[in-house]
Motif scaffolding. Structure first.
Motif, PDB file in Angstrom:
ATOM      1  N   ASP A 194       1.165  -3.066  -0.540  1.00 55.72           N
ATOM      2  CA  ASP A 194       2.585  -3.399  -0.698  1.00 55.72           C
ATOM      3  C   ASP A 194       2.980  -3.424  -2.163  1.00 55.72           C
ATOM      4  O   ASP A 194       4.079  -2.959  -2.534  1.00 55.72           O
ATOM      5  CB  ASP A 194       2.871  -4.762  -0.057  1.00 55.72           C
ATOM      6  CG  ASP A 194       2.780  -4.713   1.470  1.00 55.72           C
ATOM      7  OD1 ASP A 194       2.909  -3.603   2.023  1.00 55.72           O
ATOM      8  OD2 ASP A 194       2.580  -5.787   2.084  1.00 55.72           O
ATOM      9  N   GLN A 195       2.091  -3.974  -3.006  1.00 52.13           N
ATOM     10  CA  GLN A 195       2.379  -4.015  -4.440  1.00 52.13           C
ATOM     11  C   GLN A 195       2.462  -2.613  -5.036  1.00 52.13           C
ATOM     12  O   GLN A 195       3.348  -2.306  -5.848  1.00 52.13           O
ATOM     13  CB  GLN A 195       1.313  -4.842  -5.159  1.00 52.13           C
ATOM     14  CG  GLN A 195       1.364  -6.329  -4.832  1.00 52.13           C
ATOM     15  CD  GLN A 195       0.219  -7.105  -5.447  1.00 52.13           C
ATOM     16  OE1 GLN A 195      -0.670  -6.520  -6.079  1.00 52.13           O
ATOM     17  NE2 GLN A 195       0.233  -8.415  -5.250  1.00 52.13           N
ATOM     18  N   LEU A 205       3.176   0.183  -3.397  1.00 53.65           N
ATOM     19  CA  LEU A 205       4.374   0.836  -2.883  1.00 53.65           C
ATOM     20  C   LEU A 205       5.622   0.340  -3.604  1.00 53.65           C
ATOM     21  O   LEU A 205       6.543   1.110  -3.883  1.00 53.65           O
ATOM     22  CB  LEU A 205       4.504   0.580  -1.378  1.00 53.65           C
ATOM     23  CG  LEU A 205       3.467   1.268  -0.478  1.00 53.65           C
ATOM     24  CD1 LEU A 205       3.635   0.830   0.974  1.00 53.65           C
ATOM     25  CD2 LEU A 205       3.594   2.796  -0.576  1.00 53.65           C
ATOM     26  N   LYS A 206       5.624  -0.956  -3.915  1.00 59.32           N
ATOM     27  CA  LYS A 206       6.775  -1.520  -4.617  1.00 59.32           C
ATOM     28  C   LYS A 206       6.887  -0.953  -6.029  1.00 59.32           C
ATOM     29  O   LYS A 206       7.975  -0.616  -6.506  1.00 59.32           O
ATOM     30  CB  LYS A 206       6.647  -3.045  -4.662  1.00 59.32           C
ATOM     31  CG  LYS A 206       7.860  -3.723  -5.256  1.00 59.32           C
ATOM     32  CD  LYS A 206       7.710  -5.259  -5.161  1.00 59.32           C
ATOM     33  CE  LYS A 206       8.924  -5.945  -5.737  1.00 59.32           C
ATOM     34  NZ  LYS A 206       8.786  -7.425  -5.679  1.00 59.32           N
ATOM     35  N   LYS A 207       5.739  -0.787  -6.711  1.00 62.32           N
ATOM     36  CA  LYS A 207       5.732  -0.221  -8.043  1.00 62.32           C
ATOM     37  C   LYS A 207       6.210   1.231  -8.024  1.00 62.32           C
ATOM     38  O   LYS A 207       6.953   1.694  -8.898  1.00 62.32           O
ATOM     39  CB  LYS A 207       4.340  -0.320  -8.660  1.00 62.32           C
ATOM     40  CG  LYS A 207       3.951  -1.723  -9.052  1.00 62.32           C
ATOM     41  CD  LYS A 207       2.558  -1.734  -9.665  1.00 62.32           C
ATOM     42  CE  LYS A 207       2.160  -3.154 -10.077  1.00 62.32           C
ATOM     43  NZ  LYS A 207       0.791  -3.167 -10.673  1.00 62.32           N
ATOM     44  N   SER A 208       5.720   1.969  -7.020  1.00 60.82           N
ATOM     45  CA  SER A 208       6.119   3.373  -6.914  1.00 60.82           C
ATOM     46  C   SER A 208       7.612   3.510  -6.627  1.00 60.82           C
ATOM     47  O   SER A 208       8.273   4.426  -7.116  1.00 60.82           O
ATOM     48  CB  SER A 208       5.305   4.073  -5.818  1.00 60.82           C
ATOM     49  OG  SER A 208       5.562   3.506  -4.551  1.00 60.82           O
ATOM     50  N   ASP A 209       8.179   2.592  -5.855  1.00 57.73           N
ATOM     51  CA  ASP A 209       9.610   2.613  -5.580  1.00 57.73           C
ATOM     52  C   ASP A 209      10.411   2.298  -6.824  1.00 57.73           C
ATOM     53  O   ASP A 209      11.483   2.888  -7.077  1.00 57.73           O
ATOM     54  CB  ASP A 209       9.961   1.613  -4.471  1.00 57.73           C
ATOM     55  CG  ASP A 209       9.398   2.041  -3.117  1.00 57.73           C
ATOM     56  OD1 ASP A 209       9.106   3.242  -2.968  1.00 57.73           O
ATOM     57  OD2 ASP A 209       9.258   1.173  -2.230  1.00 57.73           O
ATOM     58  N   ASP A 210       9.884   1.401  -7.648  1.00 56.79           N
ATOM     59  CA  ASP A 210      10.592   1.020  -8.877  1.00 56.79           C
ATOM     60  C   ASP A 210      10.612   2.184  -9.880  1.00 56.79           C
ATOM     61  O   ASP A 210      11.587   2.357 -10.635  1.00 56.79           O
ATOM     62  CB  ASP A 210       9.931  -0.206  -9.508  1.00 56.79           C
ATOM     63  CG  ASP A 210      10.124  -1.450  -8.632  1.00 56.79           C
ATOM     64  OD1 ASP A 210      11.058  -1.452  -7.806  1.00 56.79           O
ATOM     65  OD2 ASP A 210       9.340  -2.407  -8.778  1.00 56.79           O
ATOM     66  N   LYS A 269      -1.691  -6.537   0.958  1.00 53.26           N
ATOM     67  CA  LYS A 269      -0.907  -7.016  -0.178  1.00 53.26           C
ATOM     68  C   LYS A 269      -0.967  -6.034  -1.343  1.00 53.26           C
ATOM     69  O   LYS A 269       0.049  -5.756  -1.997  1.00 53.26           O
ATOM     70  CB  LYS A 269      -1.427  -8.394  -0.616  1.00 53.26           C
ATOM     71  CG  LYS A 269      -1.102  -9.511   0.359  1.00 53.26           C
ATOM     72  CD  LYS A 269      -1.633 -10.841  -0.158  1.00 53.26           C
ATOM     73  CE  LYS A 269      -1.315 -11.963   0.813  1.00 53.26           C
ATOM     74  NZ  LYS A 269      -1.838 -13.277   0.332  1.00 53.26           N
TER      75      LYS A 269
END
Length: 272
Positions: free
Chosen positions: A263-264, A266-271, A260
């Motif tokens: 995933d968090q 990776l999501k921040k880096s994508d944003d 988790k």
């Protein structure tokens, strides 16, 4: 008065000491062991009565110190209490010089006091884990054990009906038949019974007897007892994996938590 109080306190501490009680239990077992040689010494009877008195004192002191509720909350204490109560007739030797000891069959109950030796188990390492394993094994296998005894009961009645006239020493009544069939299930001299029946009957009956008892041996002895043993042993050793299963569970939770977080991140880096 102070000396008397000091003596009572010392006596209480002595009987609350498990190692002292352990010593008494060992001495008690040795006395009962020697008594069974029928040496005819009255001293043995007096020693037995003395041991009963000491165990009565132990019960009295522990109840006085802990109270009834706490004392009887222990299974070991309940066992001790029952064993001492049934062995009380051994005290009659103190008043009758052993005459009643030779005539009253109830006094043979004093031998049950030897079961106090089971308290030695309390000093075994990891005894609590061992007792839990036995309890779990009994709970897991009681159905199959009950089924086994039902099978024993049914086959014993059938065997009694078929062979009580041919082999009365084995099947003359249901009780004797149950013992004989159980002996057969234990694979102890199983061939002796069908061979005896074959000697006392014609060829057809002999053939059927050998087939019948071979089937009983296979179904009740080889398969039945093996199944009971395997389930009981499996339930007893199952606790050996409890700690491993708990470690795996904690590790799985940590992996999920880590996934988790990844995933968090990776999501921040994508944003961004």
């Amino acid at each position: 008065m102070a000396k008397q109080r000091h003596f009572i306190e010392k006596l209480r501490d002595l009987f609350l000491n498990e190692f002292f009680i352990l010593g008494l239990i060992i001495i008690n077992a040795l006395i009962i062991f020697i008594d069974e040689f029928d040496l005819g010494y009255k001293t043995i009877g007096y020693l037995e009565a003395s041991m009963t008195m000491l165990f009565i004192i132990e019960i009295w002191i522990k109840i006085s110190h802990w109270g009834f509720r706490k004392y009887f909350s222990s299974n070991w204490n309940r066992l001790d209490f029952i064993l001492i109560v049934v062995s009380l007739p051994s005290l009659l030797i103190l008043f009758d010089n052993g005459a009643i000891m030779e005539t009253n069959i109830l006094l043979s109950l004093r031998i049950l006091r030897v079961f106090k030796t089971f308290r030695l188990i309390r000093f075994m390492p990891e005894v609590d884990s061992f007792m839990k394993s036995i309890k779990r094994a009994l709970q897991a296998s009681y159905i199959i054990v009950l089924g086994f005894f039902i099978l024993l009961f049914i086959t014993a009645l059938i065997s009694c009906s078929l062979y009580k006239e041919i082999a009365p020493e084995y099947f003359r009544n249901p009780v004797v038949s149950i013992y004989s069939v159980f002996q057969l299930f234990s694979i102890e001299g199983w061939y002796e019974i069908p061979n005896l029946i074959a000697e006392r009957s014609n060829e057809a009956t002999a053939f059927f007897a050998k087939f019948y008892f071979s089937a009983l041996l296979l179904g009740g002895g080889i398969l039945g007892l093996s199944l009971v043993n395997s389930i009981f042993v499996d339930a007893m050793v199952s606790d050996n994996t409890d700690e491993l299963e708990e470690d795996v569970k904690r590790l799985t939770q940590k992996i999920h938590s880590l996934e988790k977080k990844i995933d968090q991140l990776l999501k921040k880096s994508d944003d961004t």
